[in-house]
Design a protein around this motif. Structure first.
Motif, PDB file in Angstrom:
ATOM      1  N   PHE A  55       0.817  -1.220   0.000  1.00  0.00           N
ATOM      2  CA  PHE A  55       0.000   0.000   0.000  1.00  0.00           C
ATOM      3  C   PHE A  55       0.852   1.271   0.000  1.00  0.00           C
ATOM      4  CE2 PHE A  55      -2.526  -3.358   1.998  1.00  0.00           C
ATOM      5  CZ  PHE A  55      -3.671  -3.318   1.210  1.00  0.00           C
ATOM      6  N   ALA A  56       2.034   1.187  -0.600  1.00  0.00           N
ATOM      7  CA  ALA A  56       2.944   2.336  -0.628  1.00  0.00           C
ATOM      8  C   ALA A  56       2.306   3.600  -1.191  1.00  0.00           C
ATOM      9  CB  ALA A  56       4.207   1.966  -1.413  1.00  0.00           C
ATOM     10  N   PRO A  57       1.549   3.541  -2.294  1.00  0.00           N
ATOM     11  CA  PRO A  57       0.957   4.779  -2.834  1.00  0.00           C
ATOM     12  C   PRO A  57      -0.030   5.436  -1.876  1.00  0.00           C
ATOM     13  CG  PRO A  57       0.933   3.039  -4.493  1.00  0.00           C
ATOM     14  CD  PRO A  57       1.302   2.396  -3.196  1.00  0.00           C
ATOM     15  N   LEU A  58      -0.675   4.639  -1.032  1.00  0.00           N
ATOM     16  CA  LEU A  58      -1.646   5.196  -0.092  1.00  0.00           C
ATOM     17  C   LEU A  58      -0.992   5.695   1.194  1.00  0.00           C
ATOM     18  CD1 LEU A  58      -4.440   2.462  -0.423  1.00  0.00           C
ATOM     19  CD2 LEU A  58      -4.283   4.662  -1.610  1.00  0.00           C
ATOM     20  N   ILE A  59       0.165   5.142   1.536  1.00  0.00           N
ATOM     21  CA  ILE A  59       0.820   5.472   2.810  1.00  0.00           C
ATOM     22  C   ILE A  59       1.802   6.620   2.659  1.00  0.00           C
ATOM     23  CG2 ILE A  59       2.294   4.561   4.649  1.00  0.00           C
ATOM     24  CD1 ILE A  59       1.143   1.794   4.046  1.00  0.00           C
ATOM     25  N   ALA A  60       2.564   6.627   1.568  1.00  0.00           N
ATOM     26  CA  ALA A  60       3.614   7.637   1.393  1.00  0.00           C
ATOM     27  C   ALA A  60       3.024   9.042   1.358  1.00  0.00           C
ATOM     28  CB  ALA A  60       4.385   7.364   0.107  1.00  0.00           C
ATOM     29  N   PRO A  61       3.545   9.947   2.178  1.00  0.00           N
ATOM     30  CA  PRO A  61       2.980  11.302   2.221  1.00  0.00           C
ATOM     31  C   PRO A  61       3.378  12.178   1.040  1.00  0.00           C
ATOM     32  CG  PRO A  61       4.796  11.095   3.771  1.00  0.00           C
ATOM     33  CD  PRO A  61       4.561   9.727   3.204  1.00  0.00           C
ATOM     34  N   PHE A  62       4.485  11.842   0.353  1.00  0.00           N
ATOM     35  CA  PHE A  62       4.969  12.668  -0.760  1.00  0.00           C
ATOM     36  C   PHE A  62       5.355  11.779  -1.935  1.00  0.00           C
ATOM     37  CE2 PHE A  62       5.841  15.145   3.070  1.00  0.00           C
ATOM     38  CZ  PHE A  62       5.344  16.394   2.731  1.00  0.00           C
ATOM     39  N   ASP A  63       5.541  12.415  -3.062  1.00  0.00           N
ATOM     40  CA  ASP A  63       6.060  11.724  -4.238  1.00  0.00           C
ATOM     41  C   ASP A  63       7.546  11.437  -3.998  1.00  0.00           C
ATOM     42  OD1 ASP A  63       7.013  10.884  -6.669  1.00  0.00           O
ATOM     43  OD2 ASP A  63       6.068  12.466  -7.837  1.00  0.00           O
ATOM     44  N   PRO A  64       7.972  10.162  -4.056  1.00  0.00           N
ATOM     45  CA  PRO A  64       9.368   9.843  -3.743  1.00  0.00           C
ATOM     46  C   PRO A  64      10.366  10.352  -4.775  1.00  0.00           C
ATOM     47  CG  PRO A  64       8.239   7.914  -4.590  1.00  0.00           C
ATOM     48  CD  PRO A  64       7.186   8.968  -4.406  1.00  0.00           C
ATOM     49  N   PHE A  65       9.890  10.766  -5.950  1.00  0.00           N
ATOM     50  CA  PHE A  65      10.795  11.243  -6.995  1.00  0.00           C
ATOM     51  C   PHE A  65      10.741  12.767  -7.169  1.00  0.00           C
ATOM     52  CE2 PHE A  65       9.572   6.894  -8.141  1.00  0.00           C
ATOM     53  CZ  PHE A  65      10.820   6.299  -8.256  1.00  0.00           C
ATOM     54  N   ALA A  66       9.822  13.420  -6.464  1.00  0.00           N
ATOM     55  CA  ALA A  66       9.644  14.863  -6.641  1.00  0.00           C
ATOM     56  C   ALA A  66      10.830  15.628  -6.039  1.00  0.00           C
ATOM     57  CB  ALA A  66       8.342  15.309  -5.983  1.00  0.00           C
ATOM     58  N   ILE A  67      11.499  16.422  -6.867  1.00  0.00           N
ATOM     59  CA  ILE A  67      12.654  17.216  -6.424  1.00  0.00           C
ATOM     60  C   ILE A  67      12.179  18.586  -5.975  1.00  0.00           C
ATOM     61  CG2 ILE A  67      14.801  18.311  -7.176  1.00  0.00           C
ATOM     62  CD1 ILE A  67      15.206  15.997  -9.104  1.00  0.00           C
ATOM     63  N   ASP A  68      12.631  18.981  -4.776  1.00  0.00           N
ATOM     64  CA  ASP A  68      12.273  20.279  -4.214  1.00  0.00           C
ATOM     65  C   ASP A  68      13.527  20.882  -3.586  1.00  0.00           C
ATOM     66  OD1 ASP A  68      11.123  22.498  -3.145  1.00  0.00           O
ATOM     67  OD2 ASP A  68       9.914  21.449  -1.639  1.00  0.00           O
ATOM     68  N   GLY A  88      15.871  17.441  -1.891  1.00  0.00           N
ATOM     69  CA  GLY A  88      14.595  17.843  -1.323  1.00  0.00           C
ATOM     70  C   GLY A  88      13.535  16.760  -1.332  1.00  0.00           C
ATOM     71  N   ARG A  89      13.897  15.533  -1.640  1.00  0.00           N
ATOM     72  CA  ARG A  89      12.921  14.447  -1.676  1.00  0.00           C
ATOM     73  C   ARG A  89      12.675  13.909  -0.269  1.00  0.00           C
ATOM     74  NH1 ARG A  89      16.219  11.502  -6.451  1.00  0.00           N
ATOM     75  NH2 ARG A  89      17.719  11.663  -4.753  1.00  0.00           N
TER      76      ARG A  89
END
Length: 301
Positions: A55-68, A88-89
């Motif tokens: 259930f990783a997509p439902l549990i993870a609070p952020f996009d794991p690849f999104a650079i900030d 920033g990930r």
């Protein structure tokens, strides 16, 4: 008609008796596991990781690849529980998604090694003589190399990728399963019930896979569970060396490798993936010990 009815009733009763014995066996197995507190803890750890992976997509609070880049190298906080990396990930999100990769490689590698190892062990143990000698020499050659060095050589030849790491870790798992299957098969093949089945005209394939394999599964299951810990650790080690999953993949070994450049300025980048690997490996080892108690009759006596 009465004879046919009695025969049918006899077969039904025998089938019911087998089902009852099977249920009693499963109940005894589960009781043994639950009585063992260490095994229960290990099982709960494994189930927790499997739940996270599924259930990783439902549990993870952020996009794991999104650079900030504005929020890079942030320390753990209420927003980012495990902090952020140098791009920033969110580390927590990457660890959650990374469970799919790391556990997937571990399970696939063990299944790969078990499949080929068990077949080789069954053939060597059942036929013996020349067949046994040839297979045993092949296994001796594989055992001559330390597992991680053999995996390094295979990945170096095939090229760095997660699939090649799976193959490499699986290959150095083959001798372990093969030796266990071979030894157990040699013990079972000369038992009276095998001779009786052979005298009835059963083929070697039926004898090996229907009557020998089910009776040697217990030690193989135990070793498979313990081997999962080694496989996950080895796969993470190869990724740490840059031979497995490549950035920006959130595989735990790759995350560890990225975090080693920030051990003094942002140690949490490496600490949390390392703890994640350590806890999962501990869980498999604890559960494997519990399985040994439940499945090995010598441990019960």
């Amino acid at each position: 008609m009465e004879a046919d009815a009695k025969e049918l009733q006899g077969h039904t009763s025998l089938h019911s008796l087998r089902k009852q014995k099977r249920r009693e066996k499963y109940a005894d197995f589960l009781t043994t596991i639950f009585k063992n507190k260490i095994a229960t803890i290990g099982g709960l750890i494994i189930l927790f990781y499997i739940f996270i992976a599924l259930f990783a997509p439902l549990i993870a609070p952020f996009d794991p690849f999104a650079i900030d880049l504005k929020n890079k190298l942030q320390a753990p906080s209420l927003e980012h529980w495990m902090g952020t990396d140098d791009k920033g990930r969110d580390i927590l999100s990457r660890i959650i998604y990374g469970s799919r990769l790391s556990m997937g490689v571990g399970f696939a590698a063990v299944l790969f090694g078990a499949f080929f190892g068990i077949i080789m062990g069954l053939i060597a143990g059942y036929y013996g003589k020349t067949t046994d000698s040839i297979i045993s020499r092949i296994l001796d050659v594989m055992l001559a190399f330390p597992g991680i060095l053999l995996a390094l050589a295979i990945v170096s030849a095939l090229g760095p990728s997660l699939i090649n790491v799976t193959i490499a870790v699986g290959v150095f798992s083959i001798p372990l399963f093969a030796r266990i299957a071979r030894g157990s098969t040699m013990e079972v093949r000369n038992l009276e019930y095998i001779d009786a089945i052979r005298s009835l005209g059963a083929s070697d394939r039926i004898i090996i896979f229907r009557h020998i394999l089910p009776n040697i599964l217990s030690p193989l299951i135990i070793q498979g569970t313990l081997r999962l810990a080694t496989a996950i650790l080895s796969a993470a080690g190869l990724s740490f060396l840059g031979l497995g999953a490549q950035p920006p993949s959130p595989e735990w070994g790759t995350m560890l490798s990225s975090g080693r450049d920030f051990l003094f300025s942002a140690p949490y980048i490496a600490i949390f993936p390392g703890l994640t690997i350590a806890i999962l490996v501990m869980g498999f080892n604890l559960f494997g010990d519990g399985l040994r108690d439940a499945l090995d009759p010598r441990m019960k006596s």
